[in-house]
Design a protein around this motif. Structure first.
Motif, PDB file in Angstrom:
ATOM      1  N   GLU A  35       0.916   5.257   1.004  1.00  0.00           N
ATOM      2  CA  GLU A  35       0.347   6.490   1.555  1.00  0.00           C
ATOM      3  C   GLU A  35       1.313   7.634   1.253  1.00  0.00           C
ATOM      4  O   GLU A  35       2.529   7.441   1.319  1.00  0.00           O
ATOM      5  CB  GLU A  35       0.143   6.361   3.066  1.00  0.00           C
TER       6      GLU A  35
ATOM      7  N   HIS B 270      -7.923   6.805  -1.797  1.00  0.00           N
ATOM      8  CA  HIS B 270      -8.787   7.585  -0.906  1.00  0.00           C
ATOM      9  C   HIS B 270      -8.003   8.631  -0.131  1.00  0.00           C
ATOM     10  O   HIS B 270      -6.805   8.496   0.086  1.00  0.00           O
ATOM     11  CB  HIS B 270      -9.546   6.660   0.050  1.00  0.00           C
TER      12      HIS B 270
ATOM     13  N   GLU C  64      -4.050   7.693  -0.108  1.00  0.00           N
ATOM     14  CA  GLU C  64      -3.534   6.319  -0.164  1.00  0.00           C
ATOM     15  C   GLU C  64      -4.034   5.643  -1.425  1.00  0.00           C
ATOM     16  O   GLU C  64      -5.180   5.835  -1.829  1.00  0.00           O
ATOM     17  CB  GLU C  64      -4.018   5.519   1.055  1.00  0.00           C
TER      18      GLU C  64
ATOM     19  N   GLU D 134       0.863  -1.196   0.000  1.00  0.00           N
ATOM     20  CA  GLU D 134       0.000   0.000   0.000  1.00  0.00           C
ATOM     21  C   GLU D 134       0.889   1.232   0.000  1.00  0.00           C
ATOM     22  O   GLU D 134       1.980   1.225   0.562  1.00  0.00           O
ATOM     23  CB  GLU D 134      -0.876   0.026   1.253  1.00  0.00           C
TER      24      GLU D 134
ATOM     25  N   GLU E 109      -6.631  10.043   3.061  1.00  0.00           N
ATOM     26  CA  GLU E 109      -6.320   9.354   4.324  1.00  0.00           C
ATOM     27  C   GLU E 109      -6.518  10.274   5.522  1.00  0.00           C
ATOM     28  O   GLU E 109      -7.117  11.339   5.417  1.00  0.00           O
ATOM     29  CB  GLU E 109      -4.887   8.805   4.261  1.00  0.00           C
TER      30      GLU E 109
HETATM   31 MG    MG Z   1      -4.042   3.783   5.100  1.00  0.00          MG
END
Ligand code: MG
Ligand code: GLU
Length: 467
Positions: free
Chosen positions: A154, A206, A215, A152, A208
């Motif tokens: 961010e 989205h 993210e 992921e 964060e």
């Molecule tokens: Mg996150």
């Protein structure tokens, strides 16, 4: 299908033809330059670029680059680790043609990750991508396993405000709020278009928690591809931001005192197309092997932070009650646990069940991080480790005595402490080999020395625009 084999001076069979065909396709698409990228021990992506016309030459013989980058620090100073860090020697960067992508956010450019080999055609012992390729190949040979991984991402989006190095969020409004999505609408939609054009399957994006933070999550791939993709996605996020006059940071802590940027890793082990994290007889449907794999991750977690949280700024992020996974515990869907067990929605577990490792940030070299996580999990699998008691909720609520009774260990709170754990972990060091293990130790201690005595805010500032 990935080839993922070592490059050979002069080229492997078929390389020359591939390069010629690619070169002409790139020229037809007005691609004039190719970025050759690798990630150094400190976690900084370093590049050389070549004109498209040089692709055949680079595919056959590589492109020269000093091995000094293996012991570069994030501020571009250099430490020594054995032979590494000296002004002598040369390496060859070989582009992986299977992973060459035309960059949608940087018109005229293509990008490819590289493997680094010696002038004598041998594996470079500090090449992180080669290390990960080897770990994955060995697991296939020894255990018949394959893996799916996703990282992921961010990041914080800031305004570009003259020469001021402070972080000024490019958007306002609440966490996960519609305001942020609206205010950065053009940027994010151009990013989605660029990623789609590059063949990256985005699952969601989205706003964060922190100010200006977003993210993106992407679909899982073989670990080497997942690491490559993480580098490519960050290149794209930054490039599209630059096109919009924005500035981005993937640093673990862009400012001190708040929620940081994570780089959570999703990982699952598979055999013959079957997900080992689902349909088994252990808790939450784990197979015995999946439980042992998770237990191995936990057993090595304190030492792993030297690789997965490699910057002094990582320890501004890796704090309790911020969903960064600051305790070596596991729990189903527990966002404060270092290892979050994800079972997937009922009916979808065979596809979706996996482990999420939280104490990973984007200062980590993704090849080293994934390689070491796999080594830890495989160690658990080989020794048939079992998971301790599950811990749900926020472990920060426990008193010292309660934590001890439950076996809840806090992860290192400083980089120096993490290095101490890493030095005591023979399994990780042996898997990395002496050259890479020494490079990791020397670079981490160099980073710790570089910020000794600084206040948290100055530590955050030192790394704010590096990652
Ligand atoms: Mg996150
Ligand atoms: N920003 C948090 C971190 O530092 C993670 C929040 C989340 O769970 O997505 O890892």
């Amino acid at each position: 299908m990935a080839t993922h084999t070592d490059p050979v001076p002069g080229g492997r069979p078929g390389d020359a033809e591939r390069a010629t065909a690619l070169r002409s396709q790139l020229s037809e698409r007005d691609v004039h330059g190719i970025v050759l990228a690798f990630v150094d021990t400190a976690g900084v992506t370093r590049v050389k670029t070549i004109p498209t016309a040089r692709l055949e030459q680079a595919t056959a013989w590589g492109v020269g680059m000093s091995p000094v980058f293996d012991t570069f620090l994030a501020d571009d100073s250099i430490v020594r680790a054995g032979e590494l860090g000296s002004p002598d020697g040369d390496l060859r960067l070989f582009p992986d043609l299977d992973r060459l992508v035309v960059l949608a956010g940087q018109p005229g450019w293509a990008w490819a990750p590289v493997d680094r080999i010696t002038q004598e055609g041998e594996r470079h012992p500090a090449c992180a991508r080669t290390f990960l390729r080897r770990v994955v190949a060995d697991a296939g040979r020894q255990h018949g396993l394959t893996f799916e991984a996703a990282i992921e991402i961010e990041w914080m989006i800031g305004l570009r405000s003259g020469t001021d190095d402070r972080f000024v969020p490019a958007t306002s409004g609440p966490a996960y709020g519609a305001t942020r999505q609206i205010e950065l609408s053009d940027y994010v939609v151009e990013l989605l278009a660029a990623l789609a054009a590059q063949g990256v399957d985005v699952e969601q994006v989205h706003p964060e928690y922190a100010a200006g933070q977003f993210e993106v999550s992407v679909g899982p791939l073989d670990p080497v591809d997942a690491a490559d993709r993480s580098v490519l996605v960050r290149q794209t996020i930054r490039a599209v931001a630059a096109n919009h006059g924005l500035r981005v940071s993937f640093a673990p802590a862009v400012t001190a005192g708040g929620v940081g940027n994570g780089g959570h890793v999703h990982l699952s082990a598979w055999r013959d197309g079957t997900n080992l994290h689902s349909g088994g007889s252990r808790r939450y449907g784990m197979t015995a092997e999946a439980e042992s794999f998770a237990a191995g991750l936990l057993a090595h977690m304190l030492a792993l932070t030297a690789v997965t949280a490699p910057s002094p700024a990582s320890y501004l992020r890796l704090r309790p009650s911020r969903w960064a996974g600051a305790f070596a515990v596991w729990g189903r869907e527990t966002r404060e646990a270092a290892v979050r067990v994800i079972t997937g929605t009922t009916g979808r577990g065979g596809r979706a069940a996996n482990l999420e490792v939280k104490p990973v940030d984007l200062a980590a070299n993704p090849y080293l991080a994934l390689g070491c996580l796999l080594v830890a999990g495989l160690d658990g699998l080989r020794s048939s480790m079992t998971l301790p008691q599950e811990v749900t909720g926020d472990p920060a609520r426990f008193t010292g005595a309660e934590a001890e009774a439950l076996g809840v260990r806090r992860l290192p709170t400083t980089l120096r402490e993490a290095v101490g754990e890493f030095r005591g972990d023979g399994t990780l060091r042996e898997a990395l080999g002496p050259v890479l293990a020494d490079a990791v130790t020397a670079v981490r201690l160099g980073e710790a020395d570089a910020v000794a005595g600084l206040e948290d805010e100055s530590v955050a500032a030192a790394y704010r625009w590096v990652y």
